[in-house]
Design a protein around this motif. Sequence first.
Motif, PDB file in Angstrom:
ATOM      1  N   THR A  48       0.842  -1.194   0.000  1.00  0.00           N
ATOM      2  CA  THR A  48       0.000   0.000   0.000  1.00  0.00           C
ATOM      3  C   THR A  48       0.876   1.243   0.000  1.00  0.00           C
ATOM      4  OG1 THR A  48      -1.707  -1.175   1.257  1.00  0.00           O
ATOM      5  CG2 THR A  48      -1.783   1.235   1.290  1.00  0.00           C
ATOM      6  N   ASP A  49       0.500   2.219  -0.809  1.00  0.00           N
ATOM      7  CA  ASP A  49       1.224   3.489  -0.818  1.00  0.00           C
ATOM      8  C   ASP A  49       0.893   4.258   0.454  1.00  0.00           C
ATOM      9  OD1 ASP A  49       2.551   5.818  -1.360  1.00  0.00           O
ATOM     10  OD2 ASP A  49       1.510   6.232  -3.256  1.00  0.00           O
ATOM     11  N   LEU A  50       1.912   4.524   1.267  1.00  0.00           N
ATOM     12  CA  LEU A  50       1.709   5.174   2.562  1.00  0.00           C
ATOM     13  C   LEU A  50       1.929   6.689   2.512  1.00  0.00           C
ATOM     14  CD1 LEU A  50       3.450   2.579   4.918  1.00  0.00           C
ATOM     15  CD2 LEU A  50       1.059   2.675   4.180  1.00  0.00           C
ATOM     16  N   ALA A  51       2.142   7.230   1.325  1.00  0.00           N
ATOM     17  CA  ALA A  51       2.343   8.673   1.208  1.00  0.00           C
ATOM     18  C   ALA A  51       1.143   9.418   1.778  1.00  0.00           C
ATOM     19  CB  ALA A  51       2.551   9.061  -0.254  1.00  0.00           C
ATOM     20  N   ASP A  52       1.422  10.427   2.597  1.00  0.00           N
ATOM     21  CA  ASP A  52       0.358  11.204   3.239  1.00  0.00           C
ATOM     22  C   ASP A  52       0.888  12.603   3.511  1.00  0.00           C
ATOM     23  OD1 ASP A  52      -1.572  12.367   4.831  1.00  0.00           O
ATOM     24  OD2 ASP A  52      -1.849  10.608   6.114  1.00  0.00           O
ATOM     25  N   PRO A  53       0.363  13.613   2.805  1.00  0.00           N
ATOM     26  CA  PRO A  53       0.849  14.989   2.997  1.00  0.00           C
ATOM     27  C   PRO A  53       0.795  15.458   4.446  1.00  0.00           C
ATOM     28  CG  PRO A  53      -0.584  14.864   1.078  1.00  0.00           C
ATOM     29  CD  PRO A  53      -0.701  13.552   1.780  1.00  0.00           C
ATOM     30  N   GLU A  54      -0.160  14.928   5.217  1.00  0.00           N
ATOM     31  CA  GLU A  54      -0.280  15.352   6.611  1.00  0.00           C
ATOM     32  C   GLU A  54       0.902  14.896   7.461  1.00  0.00           C
ATOM     33  OE1 GLU A  54      -3.984  14.336   8.375  1.00  0.00           O
ATOM     34  OE2 GLU A  54      -5.188  15.397   6.880  1.00  0.00           O
TER      35      GLU A  54
ATOM     36  N   GLY B 108      18.044   0.134  11.052  1.00  0.00           N
ATOM     37  CA  GLY B 108      16.768   0.832  11.155  1.00  0.00           C
ATOM     38  C   GLY B 108      15.671   0.041  10.471  1.00  0.00           C
ATOM     39  N   SER B 109      14.434   0.288  10.856  1.00  0.00           N
ATOM     40  CA  SER B 109      13.313  -0.501  10.351  1.00  0.00           C
ATOM     41  C   SER B 109      12.143   0.364   9.922  1.00  0.00           C
ATOM     42  CB  SER B 109      12.862  -1.503  11.421  1.00  0.00           C
ATOM     43  OG  SER B 109      13.886  -2.437  11.690  1.00  0.00           O
ATOM     44  N   PHE B 110      11.136  -0.304   9.363  1.00  0.00           N
ATOM     45  CA  PHE B 110       9.944   0.346   8.834  1.00  0.00           C
ATOM     46  C   PHE B 110       8.733  -0.536   9.089  1.00  0.00           C
ATOM     47  CE2 PHE B 110      13.527   1.809   6.414  1.00  0.00           C
ATOM     48  CZ  PHE B 110      13.271   3.138   6.128  1.00  0.00           C
ATOM     49  N   LEU B 111       7.560   0.074   9.043  1.00  0.00           N
ATOM     50  CA  LEU B 111       6.293  -0.665   9.024  1.00  0.00           C
ATOM     51  C   LEU B 111       5.699  -0.540   7.628  1.00  0.00           C
ATOM     52  CD1 LEU B 111       4.618   0.362  12.419  1.00  0.00           C
ATOM     53  CD2 LEU B 111       6.126  -1.585  11.942  1.00  0.00           C
ATOM     54  N   THR B 112       5.351  -1.677   7.035  1.00  0.00           N
ATOM     55  CA  THR B 112       4.710  -1.702   5.729  1.00  0.00           C
ATOM     56  C   THR B 112       3.281  -2.219   5.872  1.00  0.00           C
ATOM     57  OG1 THR B 112       5.298  -3.994   5.161  1.00  0.00           O
ATOM     58  CG2 THR B 112       6.938  -2.273   4.682  1.00  0.00           C
TER      59      THR B 112
ATOM     60  N   ALA C 270      -7.317   0.983   7.318  1.00  0.00           N
ATOM     61  CA  ALA C 270      -7.251   0.930   8.772  1.00  0.00           C
ATOM     62  C   ALA C 270      -5.830   0.589   9.227  1.00  0.00           C
ATOM     63  CB  ALA C 270      -8.242  -0.094   9.311  1.00  0.00           C
ATOM     64  N   ALA C 271      -5.157  -0.302   8.496  1.00  0.00           N
ATOM     65  CA  ALA C 271      -3.783  -0.664   8.828  1.00  0.00           C
ATOM     66  C   ALA C 271      -2.845   0.520   8.642  1.00  0.00           C
ATOM     67  CB  ALA C 271      -3.338  -1.840   7.970  1.00  0.00           C
ATOM     68  N   LYS C 272      -3.073   1.285   7.591  1.00  0.00           N
ATOM     69  CA  LYS C 272      -2.269   2.478   7.347  1.00  0.00           C
ATOM     70  C   LYS C 272      -2.435   3.464   8.502  1.00  0.00           C
ATOM     71  CE  LYS C 272      -1.701   6.226   3.950  1.00  0.00           C
ATOM     72  NZ  LYS C 272      -2.119   6.746   2.619  1.00  0.00           N
ATOM     73  N   GLU C 273      -3.655   3.606   8.988  1.00  0.00           N
ATOM     74  CA  GLU C 273      -3.927   4.508  10.107  1.00  0.00           C
ATOM     75  C   GLU C 273      -3.193   4.054  11.361  1.00  0.00           C
ATOM     76  OE1 GLU C 273      -7.874   6.266  12.474  1.00  0.00           O
ATOM     77  OE2 GLU C 273      -8.105   5.071  10.632  1.00  0.00           O
ATOM     78  N   LEU C 274      -3.208   2.741  11.632  1.00  0.00           N
ATOM     79  CA  LEU C 274      -2.503   2.211  12.791  1.00  0.00           C
ATOM     80  C   LEU C 274      -0.988   2.358  12.627  1.00  0.00           C
ATOM     81  CD1 LEU C 274      -2.223   0.679  15.458  1.00  0.00           C
ATOM     82  CD2 LEU C 274      -2.562  -1.463  14.182  1.00  0.00           C
ATOM     83  N   ALA C 275      -0.475   2.089  11.421  1.00  0.00           N
ATOM     84  CA  ALA C 275       0.969   2.222  11.188  1.00  0.00           C
ATOM     85  C   ALA C 275       1.420   3.660  11.408  1.00  0.00           C
ATOM     86  CB  ALA C 275       1.311   1.757   9.777  1.00  0.00           C
TER      87      ALA C 275
END
Length: 441
Positions: A125-131, A320-324, A334-339
């Motif tokens: 999922t594209d996680l780009a978010d201007p906010e 270093g790590s990331f959440l995808t 909903a997963a993007k919101e939690l991440a």
Amino acid sequence: MLSSTRPTRRTAARTLQASAGVAAIALALTACGGGDGTDEGSSEDGPITLKVATFNDFGYTDEMLDAYTEEHPNVTVEHVKAATTDDARSNMTTKLAAGGEGLADIEAIEVDWLPELSQYPDLFTDLADPELDGRWVDWKVQQATTAEGKVIGYGTDIGPEAICYRADLFEEAGLPTDREEVAELLGGESSTWEDYFAAGRDFVKESDAAWYDSSAGTFQGMINQLPAAFEDPESGEAKDLGDNAEVKAIYDEIVGSVDDDLSAGLEQWGDDWVAGFQNDAFATMLCPAWMTGPIEQNSGGIEGWDVADVFPGGGGNWGGSFLTVPASGANTEAAKELAAWLTAPEQQTKAFETSGTFPSQIEAQDSEAVQSFTNEFFNDAPVGQIFSTRAQSIEGAPYKGAHYFAIRDEVTNALNRVDITKSQEAEESWDEAVEKAAALG
């Protein structure tokens, strides 16, 4: 004043050396298309369960996850933790190759996986978010951004590097022991690798210990400072190792230090390396923030470790790590919101307090909790301030494409043949690395 004697989540991980096999992450992924999950929308909709898959210790406590459920009563968060990074990587790549079925809604990944995963952006999922612009240090976002501009991961921790050292061994060798004086000994703000190795030559003249633990580990710190060590960022093509003057210069500098007996000749994460902490085998280590945990764990009963706010060659990051959010999930929004929530400064500050994972969020780095954080084992070193300063000195993320790890491993193997097995002379070993790198295609 906060203090920490806890190991970080890399304590159990031989995983940074295990990145030698990370190229295998591309297994069968070419057969995969994008995800076909059905998105049930945001967490404001009906009751859902979101699975979060991590490894070792990200600092995500039950209390933290319960707090999210309190804010989102329709969401149940299930935390699945793999024992090691290798286990997590194997599980993820196997399921991605099968179309993503069975993956968690949120999958944690190591930075070392990104060169391969970024080749298959449709699987995420594209996680780009201007906010969220400006939340992370810029280079952390860059690491997880594909060539097409898709963001496939939200940053968790980073690994800004300092120098950890044994003050007691320094004292025995007649060197300064105060962390500020040690920083100046190594060149201060203008520290170079030449300064670091020169101090080591002075040290080994007066000590039975080596200066540093591992040539491969030292190489990792040096190579991470090159903008594009092994590949052309424009084309993604591998550079000819035989003509790679920058990498050869680093190789020569390290093998020169081996000839001067600066290296303990130990393989990081191996049994001899672990024993070396107890045997006074070496006096310094390149020290990303997460390395303080393994040092403490392996040095039980040994006193004298400290941290100097200095790093040769400027800034450096290791790990270093990331959440995808896999695109195959049923609740990607909903997963993007939690991440996003898990990687917000507030949560990353709590994770740092819990597990020592140094945050990649600017606001978290500036928080009182991080700035006042000290480590009792390292002579009460103000590690929050030190690693914040080290993080600010990192100018950017080096380019690491699909060929990076395979070529890097050949150079590492060449160093190991000179330093650990002592099976080849330096030039012979380099020539073998060049030959094997060319055979990679």
